[in-house]
Design an enzyme around this catalytic site. Structure first.
Site: not given
Length: 211
Positions: A121, A139
């Site tokens: 991420k 997220d």
């Protein structure tokens, strides 16, 4: 409504409503963005932005940070979540950047993930924001919103969500689309009490139609 139509309508709304959406983290270069994103894990951008000015003044680049100890860095980041592990990761990241990348933050997802404390991420955020690469950071907001709207179909993992989104969103829109989804999840499609009455895409939303 077909999946293709839902994507088209949702993206068209975001493009009109948030044409210049961007990260809410404050940064001036690749090093600062990477540090800020690492600190932002399970922590608000607002809190991170309160911490980073003094941190960057003390450690203006990877070389300076690489010479610090985790304990020294901890004094600057102790108000964020998981400060002990983040302090260790920041120093380890800086050391690896100095040793392997001549002090420059790498620009590829795979290279970034070789750095301590940098997962997929975080690597996707840095490459999408800085280099406009078609990478989708997932997220909690992106994961939740995508499933609620119906852009994904009960995805079980962030990677599954990422693959679905990047398959259906035009490549040139992926870098900004992740900001659209994050901001929508942060301010409208909130976790506990989504503001459906104020939502511009409720008529396209799979969850809203089931209510």
């Amino acid at each position: 409504m077909t999946l293709k139509e839902r994507y088209e309508k949702v993206l068209a709304h975001f493009e009109q409503a948030m044409p210049s959406a961007s990260s809410e983290l404050n940064y001036e270069n690749a090093y600062q963005l990477l540090v800020a994103v690492m600190l932002s894990a399970q922590c608000t951008d607002k809190r991170v932005n309160m911490v980073t000015p003094v941190l960057f003044e003390k450690y203006p680049d990877a070389d300076a940070l690489s010479k610090a100890t985790a304990g020294e860095v901890l004094e600057y980041v102790k108000s964020v979540s998981y400060p002990n592990s983040k302090s260790q990761h920041l120093v380890g990241m800086a050391q690896r950047v100095v040793e392997n990348y001549e002090g420059q933050i790498p620009s590829g997802v795979d290279e970034l993930q070789t750095l301590p404390g940098v997962g997929r991420k975080t690597a996707n955020v840095v490459t999408a924001v800085l280099y406009n690469q078609p990478n989708m950071p997932v997220d909690t907001h992106v994961f939740r919103v995508s499933n609620r709207i119906g852009l994904t179909n009960n995805s079980k993992t962030p990677l599954e969500t990422e693959k679905t989104l990047t398959r259906h969103i035009p490549k040139d829109k992926i870098p900004i689309a992740h900001h659209w989804l994050i901001l929508h999840g942060r301010y409208v499609c909130t976790a506990r009490n989504p503001k459906c009455e104020k939502c511009g895409i409720s008529s396209y939303c799979k969850s809203f139609k089931t209510k």
